[in-house]
Design an enzyme around this catalytic site. Structure first.
Site, PDB file in Angstrom:
ATOM      1  N   LYS B  70     -32.843  38.873   1.506  1.00 59.89           N
ATOM      2  CA  LYS B  70     -32.307  38.313   2.665  1.00 59.89           C
ATOM      3  C   LYS B  70     -31.339  39.005   3.153  1.00 59.89           C
ATOM      4  CE  LYS B  70     -31.141  33.783   4.581  1.00 59.89           C
ATOM      5  NZ  LYS B  70     -30.492  32.478   4.224  1.00 59.89           N
ATOM      6  N   SER B 147     -33.037  28.835   6.963  1.00 58.64           N
ATOM      7  CA  SER B 147     -32.952  30.134   7.638  1.00 58.64           C
ATOM      8  C   SER B 147     -33.562  31.376   6.896  1.00 58.64           C
ATOM      9  CB  SER B 147     -31.420  30.439   7.787  1.00 58.64           C
ATOM     10  OG  SER B 147     -30.912  30.574   6.417  1.00 58.64           O
ATOM     11  N   SER B 172     -32.159  26.370   3.260  1.00 58.35           N
ATOM     12  CA  SER B 172     -32.767  27.513   3.644  1.00 58.35           C
ATOM     13  C   SER B 172     -33.478  28.452   2.931  1.00 58.35           C
ATOM     14  CB  SER B 172     -31.658  28.394   4.134  1.00 58.35           C
ATOM     15  OG  SER B 172     -30.647  27.975   5.261  1.00 58.35           O
TER      16      SER B 172
END
Lengths: 466, 484
Positions: B70, B147, B172
């Protein structure tokens, strides 16, 4: 509201004498090349996280306990948010709701007590350089070497009533910090922000920022008092504002108006967990607490004059030397020689205590020789002068330079007679009872013997001759 | 497809030409990315270097496994920007602790996955200015969840041995894992070091794995978990008052994953099957509960009234308060986007921040700054902290009676982008209603894919007590094995 003509409160930031910074392992001092002592943490790089330097907690506790503060149950850090180019993260890690230390007392030399509201731990921002002065530079340069250095912020109540008292407070504070061995005069910055107001303005509070050292604080505050008085007498209004002290020009100038209290939007720093301040830790700190100057003064006063005691206790390094010498030497003798001779030589050579190379053992050797009469006072003084320059083995030096007192009376008598023969006129005057001539004759013998003669003995010899 | 663990064995005994395979993987990433936008940066150079290392020394518990990371996790020398334009061009000078750990175990890092800017979103539609949104692997008109949308999407479409590192603050990991039909594990707060994680809300941020299987996630957790002295909030078993099972630092979370679960107590959270949750999703959760019962688990309905009602508001207040301080450092002075130096400092940073933060980032900065201001601080920030404590206690009470909690992960199926555009800010925030509770309380939770509805994946979520990842993974594995 207030009784005095002038009201002064101080916020003092003192850098703590640690090896590394508050939240990273960069050295606190050392390499002065700009931006050389930095890492992702003190530069505030994304993803870096602070880790508390535990030494700072010890130092903070030492200070708090020394001035009788209440100690918090845990050390909690908050984020103080504001945008400024010296801030790596645009927030400062500091303490807010619960300071480590609260409600202490610092006693001035006059005996007046100044209340300490709080003392807390925080990180120093970076240093800004204004190439053309604070008001006229088109840009600033940032040096992060200082960023993240550990500070203790000490906040007083508005208890001081003159610039002189503020100076005295700073002096006492520095003494305490020095005695606690948490502050190093050479490498640690100490700065004060002063809140000052005068009766004539209805005590409108003006803050003067960034005053370095205790001499500066008196200068800055004297200027500010005069400025405010003059402004009032000219009919101008004193504004609630923040001013900065320009030491080079010797003036304060306005930085910004304080229309309302600034809002720093404090939150607890979620990157740091509260650190337990256990009773065990407090006990350990208490047990290892160095004796402070007030205690030393009281102790010294029992043996030596108050004047000498004050001088010796005023510097923690001098006091430490004195204490060690007194383990083997009569304190009265040691006090007199340290106060008179050591300080005389140091003042003459402009040597600071920090640069003093002489060890207590040198003084002990020297004093022993003087006390047992092996060398005269005058030889002792000369050795002291040399020792302060560069220490050496005192006994060896005395032997190899044959500096021992001449104890053979017939030898001394011979020299006395030689001096009489060489100075017939002075001899006549001496015969007539002139003491000046006696001193002159003794001096002449001293010159020939290089001070190795006992002056008292010489006086006796001269008297016996005539 | 064979399991990742079998693949690692083959790499370790030298029967995989890892350099050749890496070239193949890299050569396909561009076209994959053109379609799905999962990678904000492809780390070709680093991947080659790491595969070369593995080819020389094919050792390590992740030998030869491809890992996408990420974008909020710092990888040295690889552009790391939390999908924000304000960090364009920023290449960290250090690795996050998790990155050092996976590299030392032979992982090959292929790139940085796209996300909502700084983690601010539930659909990955709030990517920073100029950064393409990741799309749903089953329908590119739909959202991937967020996210960690890029991570979950990558985990779904990778046809090579791959695990992604995601990050969750309020859901997320679970949200995109559910929308993309993969497994996403959010560990207990503090179990995995946050050093090198670009902060959203530090008291809730957690790095965790997203992969195709429960076993893959367990494997990754075994490597990234553990105390790190560089993160003050990292859990140190040595300081813990509770005794850990065997006292060892390194738990192999794959070891007991397949143990039978008969006798375990699973709580179905009543409020999670209430209003606002799609009926078809509720049915899947009930189906899952029946399967667990069939496997010998005891199913119990329980109520978690306070978390269900108050987790969302207190989560958002704490999150925006912390986020608004974290984002202050992005001012165009030391790294990331710069502008020409004009005006004073205030004018300069205002220009940089106005120009390069996206809308949601600005919204959360303003909300957070407001909630921290004197006069509001007590009513919002401090109260939210107190509510968090109450919520943690309520969960703790629940875990005295049950081993794990079962809920849906998301209240809806992956929505279309045009539907999302019409949602209000509050409706957007409501998407986290099921995931914020465990996130706020720092509890481990995992999304397990549980079949499809209308060609779109559905996920169920299991939450466990703090540091009970082993048990959680054990139940998750048994759900996965019978999942439709």
């Amino acid at each position: 509201m207030f009784e005095s003509e002038i009201v002064i409160g101080l916020e003092v930031h003192a850098e703590l004498d640690t090896n590394t910074k508050l939240f990273c392992s960069c050295p606190r001092e050392g390499n002065d090349k700009r931006n050389s002592r930095v890492c992702p943490i003190c530069l505030g790089h994304p993803g870096s996280k602070p880790v508390m330097n535990k030494k700072v907690l010890d130092y903070g506790l030492r200070f708090g306990l020394a001035i009788g503060c209440n100690i918090a149950k845990s050390l909690v850090f908050s984020r103080k948010s504001y945008f400024y180019p010296d801030m790596a993260k645009n927030y400062q890690i500091t303490q807010f709701e619960i300071p480590l230390c609260s409600n202490g007392i610092i006693k001035l030399s006059s005996g007046k007590k100044i209340k300490i509201n709080r003392a807390h731990i925080e990180e120093d921002p970076a240093a800004l350089t204004h190439p053309a002065g604070i008001n006229d530079s088109a840009y600033v340069l940032v040096d992060y070497n200082r960023s993240g250095n550990p500070l203790i912020e000490i906040v007083t109540e508005p208890d001081m009533t003159s610039p002189n008292e503020a100076r005295d407070f700073m002096k006492e504070l520095i003494k305490i910090l020095n005695y606690l061995e948490i502050f190093d005069t050479d490498s640690c910055i100490i700065k004060a922000d002063a809140n000052i107001s005068i009766r004539e303005s209805g005590y409108k509070r003006v803050e003067v920022k960034n005053i370095t050292g205790f001499k500066e604080i008196e200068r800055a505050l004297m200027y500010e008092v005069e400025r405010q008085k003059q402004a009032v007498s000219e009919g101008a209004e004193i504004l609630m504002e923040t001013r900065s002290w320009d030491a080079a020009k010797g003036i304060t100038c306005s930085l910004r108006l304080k229309e309302s209290e600034e809002d720093y939007g404090y939150i607890t720093d979620p990157d740091l967990v509260p650190i337990d301040v256990s009773d065990e830790l407090i006990e350990t700190i208490k047990k290892n607490m160095p004796e402070l100057h007030h205690a030393k003064l009281d102790k010294y006063k029992k043996n030596i004059s108050e004047e000498d005691a004050k001088v010796i206790s005023s510097n923690h390094k001098l006091a430490a030397i004195y204490d060690e010498v007194c383990e083997e030497i009569d304190p009265v003798f040691a006090g007199r020689w340290i106060r008179r001779e050591l300080m005389r030589v140091m003042n003459y050579n402009k040597i600071e205590f920090e640069d003093l190379k002489i060890k207590p053992s040198h003084l002990i050797d020297l004093f022993k020789l003087i006390i047992e009469g092996s060398i005269t006072d005058s030889v002792g003084q000369k050795i002291m002068e040399k020792l302060v320059e560069e220490p050496f083995d005192v006994n060896e030096y005395v032997n190899s330079n044959s500096l021992k007192t001449i104890s053979d009376n017939s030898e001394l008598k011979k020299i006395c007679k030689q001096v009489i023969n060489e100075n017939p006129q002075a001899a006549e005057e001496l015969k007539a009872g002139n003491t000046k001539s006696l001193n002159f004759m003794v001096g002449q013998v001293m010159r020939i013997t290089k001070g190795k003669a006992d002056a008292k003995k010489l006086v006796e010899i001269f008297k016996s001759i005539f | 497809m064979k399991s990742t663990i079998e693949y690692i064995e083959r790499v370790s005994n030298g029967s995989v030409d890892i350099k050749k395979e890496t070239e193949e993987v890299l050569s396909n990433l561009d076209s994959l990315n053109d379609k799905y936008h999962y990678l904000g940066a492809i780390s070709t150079g680093l991947a080659r270097e790491l595969s070369n290392n593995v080819s020389i020394k094919p050792k390590g518990r992740l030998a030869g496994v491809y890992v996408s990371v990420k974008d909020c996790i710092a990888v040295k020398g690889v552009e790391t920007r939390s999908s924000s334009r304000i960090l364009s061009g920023y290449k960290p000078v250090f690795n996050a602790t998790v990155i050092n750990k996976i590299i030392s175990e032979g992982a090959i890092i292929i790139g940085k996955t796209t996300q909502d800017e700084f983690g601010f979103g539930s659909f990955s539609t709030n990517t920073g200015i100029g950064i393409k949104q990741p799309v749903n692997p089953f329908d590119i008109q739909r959202a991937a969840g967020g996210s960690s949308g890029g991570s979950a999407g990558m985990a779904q479409v990778a046809d090579f041995p791959h695990i992604s590192l995601g990050e969750s603050t309020g859901g997320s990991i679970a949200s995109p894992a559910s929308f993309c039909g993969v497994v996403g594990l959010t560990p207990t707060y503090g179990l995995v070091s946050r050093y090198g994680l670009l902060d959203y809300a530090n008291s809730m941020d957690k790095i965790g794995p997203i992969g195709k299987t429960v076993e893959d996630c367990a494997l990754m957790l075994s490597i990234i978990a553990g105390h790190d002295e560089k993160d003050s909030t990292s859990y140190n078993p040595a300081n813990s008052k509770e005794k850990s099972d065997d006292g060892s630092k390194n738990i192999d979370y794959t070891k007991n994953i397949d143990r039978p679960i008969s006798g375990m107590k699973i709580g179905i959270v009543k409020e999670s099957l209430g209003e606002g949750v799609d009926e078809s999703i509720k049915n899947k959760v009930n189906e899952c509960a029946s399967d667990l019962k069939a496997q010998g688990a005891i199913i119990e309905e329980i109520s978690l009234a306070v978390p269900s009602e108050y987790a969302l508001p207190s989560y958002y207040i704490i999150a925006v308060c912390e986020a608004s301080t974290n984002l202050a450092k992005y001012c165009g002075m030391r790294y990331g986007k710069h502008e020409s130096l004009k005006g004073n400092f205030n004018e300069y940073f205002t220009k940089v921040r106005s120009k390069h933060f996206g809308q949601e980032a600005k919204r959360r900065i303003i909300l957070g700054t407001f909630a921290r201001m004197a006069g509001f601080r007590d009513a919002y920030y401090l109260k939210a902290l107190k509510v968090r404590t109450v919520i943690i206690n309520e969960y703790k009470k629940a875990f005295k009676n049950v081993d794990a909690l079962l809920t849906p992960t998301m209240p809806v199926l992956p929505p279309r982008f045009d539907e999302i555009k019409n949602l209000s800010v509050l409706q957007n925030y409501m998407m986290d209603v099921l995931t914020v509770g465990p996130n706020l309380a720092g509890l481990p939770h995992i999304n397990i894919p549980y079949g499809m509805i209308d060609g779109l994946p559905v996920g169920v979520m299991l939450s466990g007590d703090h540091f009970c990842e082993e048990k959680l993974l054990n139940v998750a594995f048994n759900i996965e094995k019978n999942a439709p």
